[in-house]
Enzyme design. Structure first.
Site, PDB file in Angstrom:
ATOM      1  N   CYS A  65      29.484  85.512 -37.958  1.00  0.00           N
ATOM      2  CA  CYS A  65      29.172  85.859 -36.575  1.00  0.00           C
ATOM      3  C   CYS A  65      28.423  87.177 -36.581  1.00  0.00           C
ATOM      4  CB  CYS A  65      30.452  85.963 -35.742  1.00  0.00           C
ATOM      5  SG  CYS A  65      30.198  86.613 -34.079  1.00  0.00           S
ATOM      6  N   CYS A 211      25.897  86.248 -28.790  1.00  0.00           N
ATOM      7  CA  CYS A 211      26.058  85.602 -30.097  1.00  0.00           C
ATOM      8  C   CYS A 211      24.918  86.084 -30.986  1.00  0.00           C
ATOM      9  CB  CYS A 211      26.039  84.085 -29.956  1.00  0.00           C
ATOM     10  SG  CYS A 211      26.204  83.215 -31.535  1.00  0.00           S
TER      11      CYS A 211
END
Length: 266
Positions: A65, A211
Site C-alpha cells: 500500500c 490509495c
C-alpha cells in the site's frame, strides 16, 4: 501491546509491532471496525530486516500500500527503529526503497517499482488483454485497464471522478468474475497533462480517501495513453500526491501520526 494510528492523505492505519502467536487477520477486523478508530487497515512492523505486513479491514492480506508504506516509514522513524534517510522495506510485492525528504512536516518518496500489465500478475480470469477492455455492467459498457502496481489495480477514465463515489460501479467492477481475487478500482479524471483527480474503491475496504498504489497505477495508464506528462499531481479528498517516472514509478507524499492506544492483549 500498543497500536499507533497514522494517516497518509486521509488513508488511515493502525500500526503494531510484530509478535508471535497473534492472529493479525482477526486483529485487523477487530481494530479497524471500532467506531473510535474506523481505519482502512492494519500494518504490522517486523524488524531486522524491516518488513511491512498489511491487512485490510476485512482481515484479508494485501501485498503493498503506497499510503501505508509512508505511514510505516514515519512509524519506524518515530519509534527509532532506524535513523537512516534511505530505507529498504520488505513487502509481499518485493523490496521497496523509501527516501525521507522531510521530517517536519514528514514527507517521503517511495520507489513503487515497475508497472506490469501481464494477466498472471493480477490473477486474471482469462488470457485476453485487460488493456482498454470493455465489459457490460448493468447494461452499460465500461472500458478499463488492469495492471499490477504494488498490487492489482483497475483504471477507469471518467469525466467526474468525485461523482463516482455515489455510484456502485466501483464495487461491481471490484467483484467482477474477470478478477479471481477481486481488484482495486480507480476512477480517474484527467484535469490537464500535469494533474489528475482519483477516487478509489479498495478491495477489502470500500471507498477510501486515498490509495498510493492506485494513484501510481492511474498515472501509469494515463501516461501510457499519452494523456499526461511524466510527472503529475494527483488530487485526493484530503491532499495530493506527486507521482512520476518513465520506468520505475516514484510516489511522494506525507504521513501523519494521530494517536497511540493500548490494546486488550499482551
Amino acid at each position: 501491546m500498543y497500536a499507533s494510528k497514522y494517516n497518509g492523505c486521509g488513508n488511515d492505519f493502525m500500526i503494531v509491532d510484530y509478535k508471535e502467536d497473534v492472529n493479525y487477520s482477526d486483529l485487523a477486523i477487530q481494530l479497524c471496525h471500532e467506531a473510535e478508530q474506523d481505519t482502512d487497515g492494519l500494518i504490522v512492523v517486523k524488524n531486522n530486516p524491516l518488513e511491512m505486513l498489511l491487512f485490510n479491514k476485512d482481515g484479508s492480506q494485501a501485498p503493498m500500500c503506497g499510503n501505508g508504506i509512508r505511514c510505516f516509514t514515519k512509524y519506524v522513524r518515530d519509534e527509532k527503529l532506524t535513523h537512516h534517510t534511505t530505507i529498504p522495506v520488505q513487502t509481499l510485492a518485493g523490496e521497496m526503497t523509501i527516501d525521507i525528504l522531510s521530517t517536519d512536516p514528514f514527507e517521503c518518496k517511495v520507489n513503487i517499482g515497475k508497472a506490469d500489465y501481464r494477466n498472471d500478475r493480477f490473477n486474471a480470469a482469462d488470457h485476453r488483454s485487460y488493456i482498454n477492455r470493455t465489459v457490460e455492467i448493468d447494461g452499460k459498457p465500461v472500458t478499463f485497464t488492469s495492471l499490477f502496481m504494488g498490487t492489482v489495480h483497475t483504471v477507469v477514465f471518467v469525466e467526474d471522478a468525485k461523482a463516482m463515489v455515489k455510484s456502485d460501479l466501483g464495487k461491481k467492477l471490484c467483484q467482477h468474475p474477470l478478477f479471481k481475487e477481486q481488484t482495486n478500482v480507480n476512477f480517474v479524471q484527467v484535469v490537464n497533462r500535469k494533474e489528475l483527480i482519483v477516487r478509489t474503491f479498495e478491495r477489502g475496504v470500500g471507498w477510501t480517501l486515498a490509495c498510493g498504489t492506485g494513484c501510481s497505477a492511474s498515472f501509469v495508464v494515463a501516461r501510457d495513453s499519452d494523456l499526461v506528462d511524466t510527472r503529475v499531481h494527483v488530487h485526493l479528498e484530503k491532499g495530493s500526491l506527486k507521482i512520476e517516472g518513465s520506468d520505475d514509478i516514484f510516489m511522494s507524499g506525507p504521513a501523519v501520526f494521530e494517536k497511540k492506544i493500548k490494546l486488550p492483549i499482551t
